[in-house]
Design a protein around this motif. Structure first.
Motif, mmCIF file in Angstrom:
data_model
loop_
_atom_site.group_PDB
_atom_site.id
_atom_site.type_symbol
_atom_site.label_atom_id
_atom_site.label_comp_id
_atom_site.label_asym_id
_atom_site.label_seq_id
_atom_site.Cartn_x
_atom_site.Cartn_y
_atom_site.Cartn_z
ATOM 1 N N GLU A 155 0.887 -1.154 0.159
ATOM 2 C CA GLU A 155 -0.024 -0.104 -0.087
ATOM 3 C C GLU A 155 0.848 1.316 0.001
ATOM 4 N N ARG A 156 2.121 1.339 0.681
ATOM 5 C CA ARG A 156 2.772 2.171 0.639
ATOM 6 C C ARG A 156 3.331 2.405 -0.906
ATOM 7 N N VAL A 157 3.914 1.494 -1.456
ATOM 8 C CA VAL A 157 4.157 1.756 -2.937
ATOM 9 C C VAL A 157 3.240 2.178 -3.735
ATOM 10 N N GLN A 158 2.109 1.853 -3.692
ATOM 11 C CA GLN A 158 0.988 2.056 -4.347
ATOM 12 C C GLN A 158 0.479 3.667 -4.127
ATOM 13 N N LEU A 159 0.469 4.189 -2.801
ATOM 14 C CA LEU A 159 0.396 5.577 -2.307
ATOM 15 C C LEU A 159 1.656 6.411 -2.703
ATOM 16 N N SER A 160 2.779 6.068 -2.988
ATOM 17 C CA SER A 160 3.922 6.709 -3.418
ATOM 18 C C SER A 160 3.693 6.963 -4.815
#
Length: 207
Positions: A155-160
């Motif tokens: 989810e952090r990668v997607q948000l970034s």
């Protein structure tokens, strides 16, 4: 016991990047060849109070195997509430002894008794958490809430990626605006410097 079907967990989060409207985050967890899904806290709710779903997750599809687990677990809970003994017709739950407890029950298909301690050293985690909570309560401070603290790595990668796409979109808009204004300015300057717009000295007006 863990279901063979995937477990879908739905959660709504609010990110400043997307305004005040909540964003729905859907997670899918299932057993893979190199990783077996394990039971987690609250999974039993999907077998006791409903047919495969809880407040924030759902087992899809809810198979016949899951229904059998639901019947066994419901009977255990019901018998324990009635008599204090969770044993069923086909399974005898061993009594708990405070002096010497060297076995525990694995609630699976079928249920079975496993020799050995279950809890130690797992309670150390809760002891540490309880100490941290007590420190916070006695200190009277407020916990700073980080909206990204409970995100997974995926989810952090997607948000970034969403943030980079957002800034790239604004950069594209700025570049297009500069190009359009450049074309307009060039057209105005070119029209102003055209020979048709210049006065001529060889024109004689007869009076």
């Amino acid at each position: 016991y863990t279901p063979e079907s995937p477990i879908f967990e739905e959660e709504k989060k609010t990110f400043n990047l997307f305004g005040r409207d909540p964003v729905t985050v859907l997670r899918k967890d299932q057993s893979l060849k190199d990783r077996k899904m394990e039971a987690f806290h609250g999974l039993d709710h999907a077998f006791i109070f409903s047919r495969g779903y809880s407040s924030n997750f759902e087992i899809r599809p809810f198979t016949k195997r899951d229904e059998n687990m639901a019947k066994i677990l419901t009977n255990m809970v019901t018998n324990f509430a009635k008599t204090g003994d969770p044993s069923t017709k086909r399974f005898q739950w061993p009594p708990f002894h405070t002096n010497n407890t060297t076995e525990h029950v694995s609630i699976d298909l079928p249920p079975r008794v496993i020799q050995g301690e279950l809890h130690w050293p797992n309670p150390k985690f809760w002891n540490v958490e309880a100490e941290l909570i007590s420190r916070h309560v006695t200190g009277g401070g407020e916990v700073s809430v980080d909206p990204e603290a409970d995100l997974t790595n995926e989810e952090r990668v997607q948000l970034s990626a969403y943030r980079r796409a957002w800034w790239a979109l604004w950069l594209l808009v700025a570049i297009l605006a500069i190009v359009i204004w450049g074309i307009v300015i060039y057209a105005v300057v070119s029209k102003g410097s055209s020979p048709r717009n210049k006065p001529y000295d060889n024109i004689v007006i007869a009076r």
